[in-house]
Enzyme design. Sequence first.
Site, PDB file in Angstrom:
ATOM      1  CB  CYS A  45      -0.927  -0.009   1.209  1.00 44.99           C
ATOM      2  SG  CYS A  45      -1.962   1.463   1.315  1.00 44.99           S
ATOM      3  CB  CYS A  95      -6.896  -0.678   5.793  1.00 42.77           C
ATOM      4  SG  CYS A  95      -6.469  -1.034   4.084  1.00 42.77           S
TER       5      CYS A  95
END
Length: 371
Positions: free
Chosen positions: A107, A204
């Site tokens: 990410c 997440c």
Amino acid sequence: MAAIEPNPNGKKVIVGMSGGVDSSVSAYLLMQQGYQVEGLFMKNWEEDDTDEYCAAAEDLKDAQAVCDKLGIKLHTVNFAAEYWDNVFEYFLAEYKAGRTPNPDIMCNKEIKFKAFLEFADDILDADYIAMGHYVRRSDASGQSQMLRGVDGNKDQSYFLYTLSHEQIARSLFPVGELEKSEVREIAKEMGLVTHDKKDSTGICFIGERKFTDFLRTFLPAQPGKIETAEGEVIGEHQGLMYHTLGQRKGLGIGGMKNSNDDPWYVVDKDLERNVLVVGQGGKHPRLMSVGFYADQLHWVDRTGPNDGAKITVKTRYRQQDVACTLTYEGDDRIKVIFDEPVAAVTPGQSAVFYDGEVCLGGGIIDSLIRE
């Protein structure tokens, strides 16, 4: 705190506002130093509408409240498509192949310091971007380097090893110079709503859900046998992908006759036979390795350490550095030998190298050297 740049006046910084305390204080500190600050909130995952608690909506609300309090503009952007293509697909492919990936690292590489930086450049005309990561930037050598954060317990350089010196040169990390407790204190003094918000943990896109339940919705699990290192069948697993080397909890075995009281650990995964191999004790011989091979290399300075360099390595986050020797096996493959054997080195995870405080870069662990 020392200024990040001698003359920040008028320079525009886009801060990645996550709705957490670290990015909130980053924005405040940069304003104090004379930068022109604006926030950008990224949405990287499309939640299921049935989710009882929509984390992104709550985080956006907190980010907006902080920006309102600081008197700065907050932009929003949706990177869900980029995240799916570049982070989530990789995450699934690695699990399917029996490895244990780290989506946070991917990410940072693909979203926070690529898609975000491009958006800040092209749409918001930024001079710099800033994030609430606990790392430091140094330009002392004439080329931007990444140093560990001052707070050793929160240092996040492990997650940022894929950054190049060019990306670091465009990035500011204000909280990297502080202890976490100081960051919370500043937020409290400023009356920011995030001052006591708990740190986000876990992945997440999984949120509050159970990891195994989440994975099961995307990948079919194949149950199989659990065997001891000696080949005795002692149980069943629900899918190899739910287990990682060194794992101790959630194995569903215990109270074995003829075994001592030492806890059971995952010591290997036999992909061909779909067998989970376990052994007793955290220093079980099958759990130890004297080194590893890694590929998919990223060096901050784009060249990397010298062949035969004696440096240190982390093979997982929060691990103490281990002294090692690195040799090249071609352009994109290295062999690393530890000074002392290390437990639970895991294929698919990142190995990140250091020279003192400086993060040199790293690669993905491909295979282990047992002896």
